[in-house]
Design an enzyme around this catalytic site. Sequence first.
Site, PDB file in Angstrom:
ATOM      1  N   TYR A 226      11.351 -26.958  -1.397  1.00 36.92           N
ATOM      2  CA  TYR A 226      11.554 -28.040  -0.427  1.00 36.92           C
ATOM      3  C   TYR A 226      10.298 -28.899  -0.387  1.00 36.92           C
ATOM      4  CZ  TYR A 226      15.677 -25.684   1.447  1.00 36.92           C
ATOM      5  OH  TYR A 226      16.913 -25.120   1.583  1.00 36.92           O
TER       6      TYR A 226
ATOM      7  N   VAL B  64      20.826 -34.973  12.620  1.00 39.09           N
ATOM      8  CA  VAL B  64      21.206 -36.088  11.747  1.00 39.09           C
ATOM      9  C   VAL B  64      20.431 -36.022  10.434  1.00 39.09           C
ATOM     10  CG1 VAL B  64      21.689 -37.615  13.700  1.00 39.09           C
ATOM     11  CG2 VAL B  64      19.447 -37.672  12.621  1.00 39.09           C
TER      12      VAL B  64
ATOM     13  N   ARG C 299       9.666 -16.228   4.042  1.00 41.38           N
ATOM     14  CA  ARG C 299      10.591 -16.325   2.911  1.00 41.38           C
ATOM     15  C   ARG C 299       9.798 -16.263   1.602  1.00 41.38           C
ATOM     16  NH1 ARG C 299      13.790 -21.709   4.657  1.00 41.38           N
ATOM     17  NH2 ARG C 299      11.768 -22.081   5.639  1.00 41.38           N
TER      18      ARG C 299
ATOM     19  N   SER D 148      20.511 -25.137   6.243  1.00 40.16           N
ATOM     20  CA  SER D 148      21.100 -25.869   7.372  1.00 40.16           C
ATOM     21  C   SER D 148      22.076 -24.966   8.126  1.00 40.16           C
ATOM     22  CB  SER D 148      21.811 -27.128   6.878  1.00 40.16           C
ATOM     23  OG  SER D 148      20.868 -28.045   6.376  1.00 40.16           O
TER      24      SER D 148
ATOM     25  N   GLU E 224      15.937 -30.307  -1.354  1.00 38.52           N
ATOM     26  CA  GLU E 224      16.778 -30.976  -0.354  1.00 38.52           C
ATOM     27  C   GLU E 224      17.439 -32.251  -0.848  1.00 38.52           C
ATOM     28  OE1 GLU E 224      13.481 -30.781  -0.130  1.00 38.52           O
ATOM     29  OE2 GLU E 224      12.647 -32.741   0.364  1.00 38.52           O
TER      30      GLU E 224
ATOM     31  N   ASN F 104      10.406 -25.153  10.094  1.00 38.65           N
ATOM     32  CA  ASN F 104      10.914 -24.145   9.147  1.00 38.65           C
ATOM     33  C   ASN F 104      11.633 -23.048   9.931  1.00 38.65           C
ATOM     34  OD1 ASN F 104       8.431 -23.275  10.227  1.00 38.65           O
ATOM     35  ND2 ASN F 104       8.036 -21.921   8.505  1.00 38.65           N
ATOM     36  N   MET F 105      12.668 -23.457  10.660  1.00 39.55           N
ATOM     37  CA  MET F 105      13.412 -22.501  11.485  1.00 39.55           C
ATOM     38  C   MET F 105      13.898 -21.286  10.687  1.00 39.55           C
ATOM     39  SD  MET F 105      15.560 -25.185  13.830  1.00 39.55           S
ATOM     40  CE  MET F 105      16.382 -23.958  14.831  1.00 39.55           C
TER      41      MET F 105
ATOM     42  N   ASP G 183      12.086 -31.783  10.127  1.00 40.01           N
ATOM     43  CA  ASP G 183      11.492 -31.744   8.778  1.00 40.01           C
ATOM     44  C   ASP G 183      11.582 -33.097   8.090  1.00 40.01           C
ATOM     45  OD1 ASP G 183      14.198 -31.581   8.426  1.00 40.01           O
ATOM     46  OD2 ASP G 183      14.155 -29.906   7.038  1.00 40.01           O
TER      47      ASP G 183
ATOM     48  N   LYS H 131       8.656 -23.491   0.953  1.00 36.27           N
ATOM     49  CA  LYS H 131       8.190 -24.650   1.729  1.00 36.27           C
ATOM     50  C   LYS H 131       7.385 -25.610   0.860  1.00 36.27           C
ATOM     51  CE  LYS H 131       9.071 -25.583   5.113  1.00 36.27           C
ATOM     52  NZ  LYS H 131      10.360 -26.256   5.485  1.00 36.27           N
TER      53      LYS H 131
ATOM     54  N   LYS I  37       7.312 -33.809  17.824  1.00 35.95           N
ATOM     55  CA  LYS I  37       6.264 -33.569  16.829  1.00 35.95           C
ATOM     56  C   LYS I  37       6.453 -32.134  16.338  1.00 35.95           C
ATOM     57  CE  LYS I  37       2.474 -32.358  20.006  1.00 35.95           C
ATOM     58  NZ  LYS I  37       3.112 -32.129  21.278  1.00 35.95           N
TER      59      LYS I  37
ATOM     60  N   ASP J 145      28.804 -38.432  15.690  1.00 36.14           N
ATOM     61  CA  ASP J 145      28.480 -38.746  14.296  1.00 36.14           C
ATOM     62  C   ASP J 145      28.900 -40.171  14.010  1.00 36.14           C
ATOM     63  OD1 ASP J 145      28.395 -38.664  11.249  1.00 36.14           O
ATOM     64  OD2 ASP J 145      27.882 -36.585  11.697  1.00 36.14           O
TER      65      ASP J 145
ATOM     66  N   VAL K 190      10.615 -26.792  15.492  1.00 38.56           N
ATOM     67  CA  VAL K 190      10.067 -25.975  14.398  1.00 38.56           C
ATOM     68  C   VAL K 190      10.632 -26.478  13.068  1.00 38.56           C
ATOM     69  CG1 VAL K 190       9.926 -23.657  13.436  1.00 38.56           C
ATOM     70  CG2 VAL K 190       9.782 -23.983  15.914  1.00 38.56           C
TER      71      VAL K 190
ATOM     72  N   HIS L 168      10.467 -32.513   1.469  1.00 40.50           N
ATOM     73  CA  HIS L 168      10.554 -33.379   2.669  1.00 40.50           C
ATOM     74  C   HIS L 168       9.436 -34.426   2.661  1.00 40.50           C
ATOM     75  CE1 HIS L 168      13.479 -30.570   4.249  1.00 40.50           C
ATOM     76  NE2 HIS L 168      12.633 -29.580   4.158  1.00 40.50           N
TER      77      HIS L 168
HETATM   78  N1  LIG Z   1      14.036 -27.560  10.968  1.00 43.07           N
HETATM   79  C1  LIG Z   1      14.513 -26.778  10.015  1.00 43.07           C
HETATM   80  O1  LIG Z   1      14.073 -25.647   9.853  1.00 43.07           O
HETATM   81  C2  LIG Z   1      15.621 -27.241   9.151  1.00 43.07           C
HETATM   82  C3  LIG Z   1      15.962 -28.559   9.173  1.00 43.07           C
HETATM   83  N2  LIG Z   1      17.020 -29.024   8.464  1.00 43.07           N
HETATM   84  C4  LIG Z   1      17.294 -30.462   8.609  1.00 43.07           C
HETATM   85  O2  LIG Z   1      18.418 -30.714   9.450  1.00 43.07           O
HETATM   86  C5  LIG Z   1      18.868 -32.041   9.195  1.00 43.07           C
HETATM   87  C6  LIG Z   1      20.391 -32.066   9.064  1.00 43.07           C
HETATM   88  O3  LIG Z   1      20.765 -31.406   7.863  1.00 43.07           O
HETATM   89  P1  LIG Z   1      22.284 -31.234   7.419  1.00 43.07           P
HETATM   90  O4  LIG Z   1      23.140 -30.907   8.572  1.00 43.07           O
HETATM   91  O5  LIG Z   1      22.276 -30.316   6.255  1.00 43.07           O
HETATM   92  O6  LIG Z   1      22.652 -32.702   6.915  1.00 43.07           O
HETATM   93  P2  LIG Z   1      24.123 -33.279   6.662  1.00 43.07           P
HETATM   94  O7  LIG Z   1      23.952 -34.397   5.706  1.00 43.07           O
HETATM   95  O8  LIG Z   1      25.084 -32.198   6.360  1.00 43.07           O
HETATM   96  O9  LIG Z   1      24.521 -33.866   8.106  1.00 43.07           O
HETATM   97  C7  LIG Z   1      23.861 -34.955   8.684  1.00 43.07           C
HETATM   98  C8  LIG Z   1      24.859 -35.706   9.523  1.00 43.07           C
HETATM   99  O10 LIG Z   1      24.152 -36.723  10.259  1.00 43.07           O
HETATM  100  C9  LIG Z   1      25.050 -37.785  10.411  1.00 43.07           C
HETATM  101  N3  LIG Z   1      24.357 -38.990  10.860  1.00 43.07           N
HETATM  102  C10 LIG Z   1      23.599 -39.864  10.157  1.00 43.07           C
HETATM  103  N4  LIG Z   1      23.184 -40.852  10.950  1.00 43.07           N
HETATM  104  C11 LIG Z   1      23.691 -40.601  12.196  1.00 43.07           C
HETATM  105  C12 LIG Z   1      23.627 -41.260  13.443  1.00 43.07           C
HETATM  106  N5  LIG Z   1      22.947 -42.417  13.597  1.00 43.07           N
HETATM  107  N6  LIG Z   1      24.256 -40.702  14.509  1.00 43.07           N
HETATM  108  C13 LIG Z   1      24.951 -39.558  14.370  1.00 43.07           C
HETATM  109  N7  LIG Z   1      25.056 -38.898  13.209  1.00 43.07           N
HETATM  110  C14 LIG Z   1      24.433 -39.421  12.135  1.00 43.07           C
HETATM  111  C15 LIG Z   1      25.704 -37.883   9.033  1.00 43.07           C
HETATM  112  O11 LIG Z   1      26.895 -38.653   9.069  1.00 43.07           O
HETATM  113  C16 LIG Z   1      25.944 -36.426   8.722  1.00 43.07           C
HETATM  114  O12 LIG Z   1      27.220 -35.985   9.132  1.00 43.07           O
HETATM  115  C17 LIG Z   1      18.107 -32.487   7.931  1.00 43.07           C
HETATM  116  O13 LIG Z   1      16.996 -33.282   8.298  1.00 43.07           O
HETATM  117  C18 LIG Z   1      17.635 -31.192   7.341  1.00 43.07           C
HETATM  118  O14 LIG Z   1      16.504 -31.330   6.496  1.00 43.07           O
HETATM  119  C19 LIG Z   1      17.807 -28.199   7.696  1.00 43.07           C
HETATM  120  C20 LIG Z   1      17.485 -26.865   7.616  1.00 43.07           C
HETATM  121  C21 LIG Z   1      16.334 -26.285   8.293  1.00 43.07           C
HETATM  122  C1  LIG Z   2      15.179 -26.942   4.863  1.00 39.50           C
HETATM  123  C2  LIG Z   2      13.839 -26.494   5.244  1.00 39.50           C
HETATM  124  O1  LIG Z   2      12.944 -27.265   5.361  1.00 39.50           O
HETATM  125  C3  LIG Z   2      13.602 -25.109   5.509  1.00 39.50           C
HETATM  126  O2  LIG Z   2      14.497 -24.283   5.314  1.00 39.50           O
HETATM  127  O3  LIG Z   2      12.474 -24.775   5.915  1.00 39.50           O
HETATM  128 MG   LIG Z   3      11.939 -27.569   7.105  1.00 39.71          MG
END
Ligand SMILES: NC(=O)C1=CN([C@@H]2O[C@H](COP(=O)(O)OP(=O)(O)OC[C@H]3O[C@@H](n4cnc5c(N)ncnc54)[C@H](O)[C@@H]3O)[C@@H](O)[C@H]2O)C=CC1
Ligand SMILES: CC(=O)C(=O)O
Ligand SMILES: [Mg+2]
Length: 373
Positions: free
Chosen positions: A94, A239, A15, A134, A118, A300-301, A270, A75, A279, A198, A298, A96
């Site tokens: 971002y 979550v 990106r 997301s 974020e 940074n999917m 992240d 990133k 991890k 949730d 991953v 994190h």
């Molecule tokens: N790995 C990657 O490449 C990426 C990771 N992410 C990450 O994904 C995660 C989720 O992001 P979003 O969906 O945008 O957040 P969001 O805020 O839209 O949704 C999170 C949900 O988790 C729920 N939640 C909180 N505690 C909970 C629990 N104990 N049990 C069940 N549900 C619970 C909340 O009520 C909420 O509905 C974030 O950490 C974000 O940074 C986002 C984009 C890319």
């Molecule tokens: C949200 C994030 O960390 C990413 O898009 O890589």
């Molecule tokens: Mg990320």
Amino acid sequence: MKVGVPKEIKNHEYRVGLTPTAVRELVHNGHDVAVETQAGAAIGFTDDEFRTAGAEILPTAEAVFDWAEMIVKVKEPQAVERKMLKPHHTLFTYLHLAPDVAQTRDLIESGATCIAYETVTDRHGRLPLLAPMSEVAGRMSIQAGAHCLEKAQGGRGLLLGGVPGVEPAKVTVIGGGVVGQNAIAMAIGLGAEVVVLDKNIDTLRALDHQYSNRIRTVYSTRESVEQHVLEADLVIGAVLIPGAAAPKLVTAEMIKRMKPGAVLVDVAIDQGGCFETSKATTHAEPTYIIDDVVHYCVANMPGAVARTSTMALNNATLPFTLAIANKGPKQAMLDDAHLLNGLNVCKGKLTYKSVAEDQGLEFVEAKAALEQL
Ligand SMILES: NC(=O)C1=CN([C@@H]2O[C@H](COP(=O)(O)OP(=O)(O)OC[C@H]3O[C@@H](n4cnc5c(N)ncnc54)[C@H](O)[C@@H]3O)[C@@H](O)[C@H]2O)C=CC1
Ligand SMILES: CC(=O)C(=O)O
Ligand SMILES: [Mg+2]
């Protein structure tokens, strides 16, 4: 303002902070933009396109950092980039920070003004600069999970949707926010059986209304998480507690008792991940296996579908990038409390409360820190 865009250097991260379209908007507003050579080349945004949009092309990241007042990235800055950050810089990307002690320390020491995509909010209490990624990661989580369920990847050898006469796989989605909703849509599209957990009843209500009996909605407790993780073929960790480290909802002990060949996709990695055994991994080596359970973690999917993601990200960030460039960071944040919520580090002060709590560091109110700008 002088706006600089270095090439991303995280593993398999293609990106780029600004598209040529966004560069053109900034230049039209009277700003100067410099882009590191080849910053967008891997996804078809050539140096020539950036030049046509009005950017200058610079040969190295050092040259970009030396020249720029604002740095726009995707990133979190890697260690070598953090060394190039100076007190006069505004960093917009971002971050994190909650699970990342070394980065937090370096950003504080840099003296720069660091605004995290974020944690910027909107008037509905949502996270508009996280949402597009997301959406991408939520959709990808099912694609990745389906692949990991294949035998050659260590999975159970299951087709998500089954076939006529053979039942589908069971997908458990923990967190029904943006990632969760997009994962659900894809899992249903592929014919899987879907359960979403949730803690927010309004979220469950909305999903129940949208899908009626096609999915099951479950209130998230220790017990319900355990039950639906143990029954699942594929678990999506989605979550978020904004800005804070993710809660470890699935313990190592639960993972030991999962079906052999089951798959965990920890999108929340992240923010540190919501499975105890998670991890962070990279696109080069996205999975590992613990107790016969395949982990995909991953961080940074969206980087894997970098062209789609770059355009989606820029659609969301551009109004804020323009506001910071037009008004300067201080006035832009004073005028917009939602942008101010993005401020994590300012002139040597940590200005995001849950990061300070997670890391046991001193916290300064964002508005108070702005006075030093
Ligand atoms: N790995 C990657 O490449 C990426 C990771 N992410 C990450 O994904 C995660 C989720 O992001 P979003 O969906 O945008 O957040 P969001 O805020 O839209 O949704 C999170 C949900 O988790 C729920 N939640 C909180 N505690 C909970 C629990 N104990 N049990 C069940 N549900 C619970 C909340 O009520 C909420 O509905 C974030 O950490 C974000 O940074 C986002 C984009 C890319
Ligand atoms: C949200 C994030 O960390 C990413 O898009 O890589
Ligand atoms: Mg990320």
